[in-house]
Design an enzyme around this catalytic site. Structure first.
Site, PDB file in Angstrom:
ATOM      1  N   ASN A  42      95.531 -14.395  10.596  1.00 28.27           N
ATOM      2  CA  ASN A  42      95.597 -13.515   9.431  1.00 28.27           C
ATOM      3  C   ASN A  42      94.326 -12.708   9.199  1.00 28.27           C
ATOM      4  O   ASN A  42      94.359 -11.679   8.524  1.00 28.27           O
ATOM      5  CB  ASN A  42      95.912 -14.328   8.173  1.00 28.27           C
ATOM      6  CG  ASN A  42      97.381 -14.689   8.079  1.00 28.27           C
ATOM      7  OD1 ASN A  42      98.095 -14.671   9.083  1.00 28.27           O
ATOM      8  ND2 ASN A  42      97.846 -15.028   6.892  1.00 28.27           N
TER       9      ASN A  42
ATOM     10  N   TYR B 239      70.722  -4.225 -18.770  1.00 27.94           N
ATOM     11  CA  TYR B 239      71.382  -4.798 -19.946  1.00 27.94           C
ATOM     12  C   TYR B 239      71.028  -3.942 -21.162  1.00 27.94           C
ATOM     13  O   TYR B 239      71.046  -2.720 -21.079  1.00 27.94           O
ATOM     14  CB  TYR B 239      70.997  -6.275 -20.099  1.00 27.94           C
ATOM     15  CG  TYR B 239      71.930  -7.041 -21.005  1.00 27.94           C
ATOM     16  CD1 TYR B 239      73.312  -7.040 -20.774  1.00 27.94           C
ATOM     17  CD2 TYR B 239      71.450  -7.735 -22.104  1.00 27.94           C
ATOM     18  CE1 TYR B 239      74.179  -7.727 -21.611  1.00 27.94           C
ATOM     19  CE2 TYR B 239      72.309  -8.432 -22.945  1.00 27.94           C
ATOM     20  CZ  TYR B 239      73.680  -8.415 -22.698  1.00 27.94           C
ATOM     21  OH  TYR B 239      74.533  -9.087 -23.527  1.00 27.94           O
TER      22      TYR B 239
ATOM     23  N   LYS C 256      88.285 -18.150   1.748  1.00 29.63           N
ATOM     24  CA  LYS C 256      88.937 -16.841   1.866  1.00 29.63           C
ATOM     25  C   LYS C 256      87.978 -15.738   1.414  1.00 29.63           C
ATOM     26  O   LYS C 256      87.903 -14.659   2.021  1.00 29.63           O
ATOM     27  CB  LYS C 256      90.202 -16.820   1.011  1.00 29.63           C
ATOM     28  CG  LYS C 256      91.179 -15.685   1.324  1.00 29.63           C
ATOM     29  CD  LYS C 256      91.720 -15.806   2.726  1.00 29.63           C
ATOM     30  CE  LYS C 256      92.785 -14.782   3.024  1.00 29.63           C
ATOM     31  NZ  LYS C 256      94.133 -15.177   2.634  1.00 29.63           N
TER      32      LYS C 256
ATOM     33  N   ALA D  72     111.698 -21.166   6.774  1.00 24.18           N
ATOM     34  CA  ALA D  72     112.262 -20.268   5.764  1.00 24.18           C
ATOM     35  C   ALA D  72     111.367 -20.210   4.532  1.00 24.18           C
ATOM     36  O   ALA D  72     111.837 -19.981   3.419  1.00 24.18           O
ATOM     37  CB  ALA D  72     113.669 -20.721   5.376  1.00 24.18           C
ATOM     38  N   GLY D  73     110.061 -20.425   4.739  1.00 32.01           N
ATOM     39  CA  GLY D  73     109.103 -20.316   3.648  1.00 32.01           C
ATOM     40  C   GLY D  73     108.682 -18.876   3.433  1.00 32.01           C
ATOM     41  O   GLY D  73     109.271 -17.941   3.996  1.00 32.01           O
ATOM     42  N   ALA D  74     107.634 -18.705   2.641  1.00 33.57           N
ATOM     43  CA  ALA D  74     107.186 -17.359   2.274  1.00 33.57           C
ATOM     44  C   ALA D  74     106.833 -16.533   3.502  1.00 33.57           C
ATOM     45  O   ALA D  74     107.200 -15.362   3.612  1.00 33.57           O
ATOM     46  CB  ALA D  74     105.992 -17.462   1.331  1.00 33.57           C
TER      47      ALA D  74
ATOM     48  N   ASP E 176      99.768 -15.183   2.271  1.00 37.52           N
ATOM     49  CA  ASP E 176     100.592 -16.166   2.989  1.00 37.52           C
ATOM     50  C   ASP E 176     101.912 -15.540   3.427  1.00 37.52           C
ATOM     51  O   ASP E 176     102.469 -15.903   4.469  1.00 37.52           O
ATOM     52  CB  ASP E 176     100.871 -17.382   2.095  1.00 37.52           C
ATOM     53  CG  ASP E 176      99.591 -18.082   1.685  1.00 37.52           C
ATOM     54  OD1 ASP E 176      98.700 -18.204   2.527  1.00 37.52           O
ATOM     55  OD2 ASP E 176      99.472 -18.474   0.512  1.00 37.52           O
TER      56      ASP E 176
END
Length: 765
Positions: free
Chosen positions: A319, A40, A95, A196-198, A163
């Site tokens: 994922n 610092y 995440k 039909a989502g993301a 996503d």
């Protein structure tokens, strides 16, 4: 596990001992006033001034280059929907945890309290100077599309909405391999997309990038087939509207080659599957329950190639195979964005990796004799250690070739080595072991089940499917404790002192007496001994009423090990009993031997202990790299304490030349590969990462493992018994619940191995 029990466990996990799942820790020294003055004021002014001259110096002097923001407004959280930014925080922390353990990327999670697209974009832009990358998470469509598009255009750091793209990248890799197995071409196949989502939109776009034809794609949402004559379509849905006169999912599935499910459970039936073309490819990725149950699908079509989002079936589209490694590669070349070329490179790297020979560590983890490219293995497993050395380099190269890399990599072999080193702080081994135990759970006797922590561990073991617990102890007390912790499963409870167990106890006593009647044991003494839980538990295993035993939580080690040694004896081919402790350290798994049995082993004994340790490590899927430790280095002392280690090494080199072992070595040289290479380049360990230390006596081994455990907070699994005929594993006094669970998993794996050995010996006869 009951819903209520799972709820309680999840809440305790997130609340105790410290709320949340991630924390910030210093990376520099801070012990002295000098350290603090550099960290610092006044020392910190110097890097500040350098960054003022050139903003790129932030990557040189701060953590920016390895820091990703996980950002959400909580409008589309998992299957929970719009629950708000505060409620989304546990997911964002989770995440962050995955980023860290899979790719060693640091994360700040940021929850933004706005549903306004412009406000969200401006907030992210305003904080972007802090970060090397932005991971957008759980933002509802169609807003997510606009937010990502704008941020990618307006920021000069990598931005990805996982996503959208995570599922797209993993499923595209699986699709390429499935098409190869089905002998079909991507530009000719008919694809049905349910959802039909993301994620669905991004998956379909990526399939097109690899050659799928728009006219061959039919997409459905909750209202049915998305047709060009439908009103009020979003721009994204209109992109995939069909001109074909198809009204239902049943009609769409006729003669289709591929079904992509990102919608809801149980919407596909057997008739729909039967109507598909030969060698149909079905990715039913709705969670937790797929669009058609896996078992039903494979029973309906023998030629089907199937993937789901679940870990309990082959071909999990997960994922975690993508985002940690994509960001790793992007950060390491300081990419200004994650573009299509980088995503496609990740797809190809994942697809290619599934065709490579699988490391034995992965086979062991998943209970397979040999995983190989085929219908049940079209994408790599999440625990595959090669992911970090294969996917980031592919992404980094694509960034360089597409002109978005600011810091190109020149030495790719060095880069791969650095990536593998990042796994040192990530201890995946226990996750691998738990997975392996679950493949073939065994009956494990918990000999002290009337102790609360032992019973808690048995509950975890039961609920996670690691083993089938048998509870020994005072029945009334076990029942009371079970009620207290809401352990309502029907599992066997045995009290060796109760009248109900008299027949079993007498049966065991008779066997014990017959074995030891010429060693001063009377039948009366045998009957009395069988009231002792450790003798009773050992006899259960000996007589085939159980497969393994866990004990030692509340009793001294010598008193507990005695009945095991008496009743089990040595395994075939063993001439000594020994123990090893598996320490989960920041540098990775480290085995220490012998930590509990042999007080002052001879040179011959040390060689045997090293052999047994190597065998145990291979059971865990690890290749042993062993240092025989001493206060001396390669003959620098002629003291008998050092020379016995040298003699053991000499014997091992002659008898087992392929075994990677050397010594005698001081511990710092053993663990510092550079120092060893510089001073002793002739050593078999030079340039190698040592993962086992064999100590010259019990004092050294026991003191070392307990120091590591207490000072460095390294998790200790053990002592693991080696050389015993039956699976018995003895806890340290007051072992934690986690340690007991880990030991139970090891006991199961030990039982699995011993069963295989017995079957092999029977077959030879």
């Amino acid at each position: 596990m009951s819903k209520q029990s799972r709820r309680r466990e999840a809440l305790v996990y997130h609340a105790k001992p410290t709320p949340g799942k991630i924390k910030v820790v210093p990376t520099k020294k801070y012990a002295t006033q000098r350290d603090l003055s550099l960290a610092y004021s006044p020392g910190v002014a110097e890097p500040c001034l350098e960054i003022e001259k050139d903003k790129n110096n932030a990557y040189k002097y701060t953590s920016k280059g390895n820091l990703v923001a996980v950002i959400s407004n909580g409008t589309a959280v998992l299957g929970l929907g719009d629950i708000g930014p505060e409620a989304s925080k546990p997911v964002m922390e989770g995440k962050g945890l995955l980023f860290k353990i899979f790719a060693d990327i640091d994360v700040f999670d940021i929850e933004v309290d706005t549903k306004n697209v412009e406000e969200f974009i401006q907030t992210v832009k305003n904080i972007a100077p802090t970060f090397g990358g932005i991971n957008l998470e759980d933002i509802k469509a169609p807003e997510a599309f606009e937010i990502e598009r704008r941020l990618k255009e307006e920021l000069d750091i990598p931005v990805m909405h996982d996503d959208q793209h995570g599922t797209a990248i993993i499923s595209a890799a699986a699709l390429l391999n499935a098409l190869e197995l089905a002998d079909k071409k991507i530009d000719e196949i008919k694809i049905v997309v349910s959802g039909a989502g993301a994620a669905a939109i991004s998956c379909t776009r990526l399939y097109q990038a690899f050659g799928a034809k728009r006219e061959n794609i039919v997409m459905l949402d909750s209202k049915g087939v998305i047709r060009s004559d439908r009103d009020n379509l979003t721009a994204q849905k209109a992109e995939f509207a069909t001109d074909r006169k198809i009204n239902t999912l049943e009609e769409a599935m006729q003669d289709a080659d591929v079904f992509i499910g990102l919608s809801t459970s149980d919407i596909v039936n057997q008739e729909m599957l039967r109507s598909m073309s030969v060698n149909p490819i079905v990715f039913a990725m709705a969670n937790p329950d797929p669009e058609i149950a896996y078992d039903l699908a494979i029973a309906t079509r023998e030629d089907i190639i199937m993937a789901t989002g679940r870990s309990d079936h082959p071909n999990q589209v997960n994922n975690v195979l993508g985002f940690p490694f994509i960001f790793r590669g992007a950060l390491d070349v300081r990419a200004t964005k994650i573009n299509e070329a980088m995503k496609m490179a990740a797809v190809k790297a994942l697809a290619d990796l599934a065709k490579e020979p699988v490391p034995e560590q992965v086979n062991i983890a998943y209970g397979e004799t040999r995983l190989a490219f085929g219908k049940d293995y079209i994408i790599p497993k999440p625990f595959d250690p090669r992911l970090i050395s294969e996917v980031p380099p592919a992404v980094a190269k694509a960034a360089m070739e597409s002109g978005v890399a600011k810091e190109p990599i020149e030495d790719w072999e060095k880069y791969k080595d650095e990536l593998m080193q990042r796994l040192g702080s990530d201890n995946k081994l226990m996750r691998l072991l738990f997975n392996r135990a679950k493949m073939n759970p065994k009956r494990v006797v918990f000999a002290e089940a009337d102790q609360l922590d032992v019973l808690k561990a048995a509950q975890v073991v039961y609920e996670e499917g690691i083993a089938h617990p048998i509870l020994l102890g005072r029945q009334e007390e076990i029942e009371r404790l079970k009620e207290e912790i809401e352990f309502d499963a029907e599992v066997p409870i045995i009290d060796p002192k109760s009248d109900e167990q008299l027949e079993q106890k007498n049966k065991y006593a008779q066997v014990y007496w017959e074995q030891r009647q010429r060693r001063g044991v009377t039948l009366f003494n045998a009957q009395k001994i069988m009231r002792e839980r450790n003798y009773f538990a050992a006899m259960m295993v000996n007589e085939g009423d159980a497969d393994a035993v866990i004990t030692g939580y509340s009793r001294s080690y010598p008193s507990v090990v005695k009945p095991m040694l008496e009743l089990f004896g040595l395994a075939p081919g063993s001439s000594r009993i020994a123990t090893t402790n598996l320490m989960m350290t920041q540098r990775g798994p480290l085995f220490l031997s012998d930590t509990a049995i042999n007080v002052d082993p001879s040179a011959k004994d040390l060689a045997r202990i090293a052999q047994m340790t190597a065998k145990t490590m291979k059971m865990f899927g690890l290749e042993p790299v062993m240092a025989m430790t001493s206060y001396s280095n390669f003959g620098s002392s002629t003291n008998p304490r050092a020379s016995k280690v040298r003699e053991a090494v000499s014997y091992l080199h002659r008898a087992y030349p392929d075994l990677v072992v050397d010594g005698e070595l001081q511990t710092d040289f053993a663990l510092n590969s550079k120092m060893l290479q510089d001073i002793f380049p002739f050593s078999k360990l030079a340039g190698r990462k040592v993962n086992a230390l064999i100590f010259p006596n019990l004092d050294a081994a026991n003191i070392t493992y307990k120091l590591l455990k207490e000072l460095n907070k390294a998790d200790s699994i053990g002592p693991i018994m080696m050389g015993m005929k039956k699976p018995a594993h003895i806890l340290q006094l007051d072992a934690s619940v986690d340690e007991i669970v880990s030991m139970a998993a090891i006991a199961v794996i030990d039982a699995q191995q011993k069963q295989k050995l017995e079957e092999s010996l029977r077959n030879k006869k």
